[in-house]
Design a protein around this motif. Structure first.
Motif, PDB file in Angstrom:
ATOM      1  N   LEU A 226       2.379   1.611  -3.486  1.00  0.00           N
ATOM      2  CA  LEU A 226       1.338   2.065  -4.423  1.00  0.00           C
ATOM      3  C   LEU A 226       1.083   3.558  -4.268  1.00  0.00           C
ATOM      4  O   LEU A 226       0.924   4.272  -5.266  1.00  0.00           O
ATOM      5  CB  LEU A 226       0.043   1.294  -4.212  1.00  0.00           C
ATOM      6  CG  LEU A 226      -0.036  -0.082  -4.864  1.00  0.00           C
ATOM      7  CD1 LEU A 226      -1.293  -0.817  -4.410  1.00  0.00           C
ATOM      8  CD2 LEU A 226       0.006   0.037  -6.372  1.00  0.00           C
ATOM      9  N   ALA A 227       1.057   4.041  -3.036  1.00  0.00           N
ATOM     10  CA  ALA A 227       0.866   5.472  -2.798  1.00  0.00           C
ATOM     11  C   ALA A 227       2.006   6.269  -3.434  1.00  0.00           C
ATOM     12  O   ALA A 227       1.792   7.349  -3.990  1.00  0.00           O
ATOM     13  CB  ALA A 227       0.773   5.759  -1.299  1.00  0.00           C
ATOM     14  N   TYR A 228       3.222   5.737  -3.379  1.00  0.00           N
ATOM     15  CA  TYR A 228       4.366   6.396  -4.009  1.00  0.00           C
ATOM     16  C   TYR A 228       4.240   6.347  -5.532  1.00  0.00           C
ATOM     17  O   TYR A 228       4.381   7.366  -6.215  1.00  0.00           O
ATOM     18  CB  TYR A 228       5.668   5.727  -3.564  1.00  0.00           C
ATOM     19  CG  TYR A 228       6.883   6.277  -4.258  1.00  0.00           C
ATOM     20  CD1 TYR A 228       7.371   7.539  -3.947  1.00  0.00           C
ATOM     21  CD2 TYR A 228       7.535   5.544  -5.235  1.00  0.00           C
ATOM     22  CE1 TYR A 228       8.485   8.055  -4.596  1.00  0.00           C
ATOM     23  CE2 TYR A 228       8.651   6.045  -5.879  1.00  0.00           C
ATOM     24  CZ  TYR A 228       9.116   7.310  -5.562  1.00  0.00           C
ATOM     25  OH  TYR A 228      10.214   7.824  -6.202  1.00  0.00           O
ATOM     26  N   SER A 229       3.954   5.171  -6.072  1.00  0.00           N
ATOM     27  CA  SER A 229       3.982   5.005  -7.528  1.00  0.00           C
ATOM     28  C   SER A 229       2.860   5.762  -8.238  1.00  0.00           C
ATOM     29  O   SER A 229       3.023   6.153  -9.392  1.00  0.00           O
ATOM     30  CB  SER A 229       3.959   3.530  -7.904  1.00  0.00           C
ATOM     31  OG  SER A 229       2.743   2.939  -7.526  1.00  0.00           O
ATOM     32  N   ARG A 230       1.755   5.985  -7.574  1.00  0.00           N
ATOM     33  CA  ARG A 230       0.654   6.728  -8.205  1.00  0.00           C
ATOM     34  C   ARG A 230       1.064   8.155  -8.579  1.00  0.00           C
ATOM     35  O   ARG A 230       0.556   8.716  -9.540  1.00  0.00           O
ATOM     36  CB  ARG A 230      -0.545   6.783  -7.264  1.00  0.00           C
ATOM     37  CG  ARG A 230      -1.302   5.500  -7.183  1.00  0.00           C
ATOM     38  CD  ARG A 230      -2.562   5.643  -6.331  1.00  0.00           C
ATOM     39  NE  ARG A 230      -3.127   4.349  -6.086  1.00  0.00           N
ATOM     40  CZ  ARG A 230      -3.139   3.734  -4.907  1.00  0.00           C
ATOM     41  NH1 ARG A 230      -2.629   4.324  -3.845  1.00  0.00           N
ATOM     42  NH2 ARG A 230      -3.662   2.539  -4.784  1.00  0.00           N
ATOM     43  N   ARG A 231       1.952   8.728  -7.824  1.00  0.00           N
ATOM     44  CA  ARG A 231       2.334  10.121  -8.035  1.00  0.00           C
ATOM     45  C   ARG A 231       3.762  10.289  -8.546  1.00  0.00           C
ATOM     46  O   ARG A 231       4.094  11.317  -9.138  1.00  0.00           O
ATOM     47  CB  ARG A 231       2.174  10.849  -6.691  1.00  0.00           C
ATOM     48  CG  ARG A 231       2.393  12.320  -6.754  1.00  0.00           C
ATOM     49  CD  ARG A 231       2.002  12.966  -5.436  1.00  0.00           C
ATOM     50  NE  ARG A 231       2.825  14.112  -5.171  1.00  0.00           N
ATOM     51  CZ  ARG A 231       3.179  14.517  -3.972  1.00  0.00           C
ATOM     52  NH1 ARG A 231       2.761  13.882  -2.903  1.00  0.00           N
ATOM     53  NH2 ARG A 231       3.930  15.582  -3.824  1.00  0.00           N
ATOM     54  N   SER A 232       4.617   9.311  -8.316  1.00  0.00           N
ATOM     55  CA  SER A 232       6.048   9.489  -8.589  1.00  0.00           C
ATOM     56  C   SER A 232       6.358   9.692 -10.071  1.00  0.00           C
ATOM     57  O   SER A 232       7.225  10.507 -10.398  1.00  0.00           O
ATOM     58  CB  SER A 232       6.859   8.320  -8.034  1.00  0.00           C
ATOM     59  OG  SER A 232       6.504   7.122  -8.686  1.00  0.00           O
TER      60      SER A 232
ATOM     61  N   ARG B 173       4.736  11.210 -12.431  1.00  0.00           N
ATOM     62  CA  ARG B 173       4.474  12.605 -12.798  1.00  0.00           C
ATOM     63  C   ARG B 173       5.542  13.538 -12.202  1.00  0.00           C
ATOM     64  O   ARG B 173       6.047  14.438 -12.873  1.00  0.00           O
ATOM     65  CB  ARG B 173       3.075  12.995 -12.312  1.00  0.00           C
ATOM     66  CG  ARG B 173       2.676  14.421 -12.625  1.00  0.00           C
ATOM     67  CD  ARG B 173       1.252  14.752 -12.183  1.00  0.00           C
ATOM     68  NE  ARG B 173       1.102  14.660 -10.727  1.00  0.00           N
ATOM     69  CZ  ARG B 173       0.387  13.736 -10.077  1.00  0.00           C
ATOM     70  NH1 ARG B 173      -0.265  12.812 -10.733  1.00  0.00           N
ATOM     71  NH2 ARG B 173       0.316  13.731  -8.769  1.00  0.00           N
TER      72      ARG B 173
ATOM     73  N   HIS C  36       6.530   7.657   1.439  1.00  0.00           N
ATOM     74  CA  HIS C  36       5.875   6.448   0.935  1.00  0.00           C
ATOM     75  C   HIS C  36       6.899   5.500   0.305  1.00  0.00           C
ATOM     76  O   HIS C  36       6.806   4.281   0.473  1.00  0.00           O
ATOM     77  CB  HIS C  36       4.795   6.792  -0.093  1.00  0.00           C
ATOM     78  CG  HIS C  36       3.608   7.479   0.478  1.00  0.00           C
ATOM     79  ND1 HIS C  36       2.802   6.905   1.438  1.00  0.00           N
ATOM     80  CD2 HIS C  36       3.074   8.703   0.231  1.00  0.00           C
ATOM     81  CE1 HIS C  36       1.817   7.731   1.749  1.00  0.00           C
ATOM     82  NE2 HIS C  36       1.971   8.835   1.035  1.00  0.00           N
TER      83      HIS C  36
ATOM     84  N   ASP D 122       0.822  -1.213   0.000  1.00  0.00           N
ATOM     85  CA  ASP D 122       0.000   0.000   0.000  1.00  0.00           C
ATOM     86  C   ASP D 122       0.855   1.262   0.000  1.00  0.00           C
ATOM     87  O   ASP D 122       0.545   2.230  -0.706  1.00  0.00           O
ATOM     88  CB  ASP D 122      -0.958   0.003   1.189  1.00  0.00           C
ATOM     89  CG  ASP D 122      -2.019  -1.077   1.061  1.00  0.00           C
ATOM     90  OD1 ASP D 122      -2.309  -1.508  -0.081  1.00  0.00           O
ATOM     91  OD2 ASP D 122      -2.554  -1.505   2.104  1.00  0.00           O
TER      92      ASP D 122
END
Length: 111
Positions: A20-26, A28, A83, A17
């Motif tokens: 995933l929180a890191y990869s959703r924004r990293s 960009r 994250h 989790d």
């Protein structure tokens, strides 16, 4: 003039989790700071060498060391990097200068 560098990221997923929180924004944010993901990989097998295998490989090309540093040290991204730290284990983050060929290394004097 600054030269491009590569950041080799090798790690295991420690907390799904969090990562995933890191990869959703990293992706960009990496792009906004002058980086481009060149390769993603999942460990297959150890062919040679003594490094302890990691499950994940990410290779990022950065416009310069300064671009990498701006991503790593941007205070607006402190929450994002937390994250990554919590989500990834056994992290290796190595920087390499971009070379067009190996001549600079092969012509270096041995000491």
């Amino acid at each position: 003039m600054s030269q491009p560098i590569y950041a080799l990221n090798l790690f295991n997923i420690a907390d799904r989790d969090e990562y995933l929180a890191y990869s959703r924004r990293s992706a960009r944010e990496v792009q906004a700071h002058g980086g481009r993901v060149v390769a993603l990989g999942k460990f297959r097998e150890a062919a040679s060498g003594e490094i302890e295998p990691r499950a994940v490989l990410i290779l990022v090309e950065w416009a310069s060391k300064e671009a990498f540093d701006s991503y790593r040290n941007d205070p607006k991204l402190a929450d994002l990097h937390r994250h990554r730290v919590k989500g990834a284990g056994d992290y290796i983050w190595h920087l390499f200068d971009k070379l067009e060929d190996l001549r600079p290394l092969l012509s270096a004097r041995r000491e």
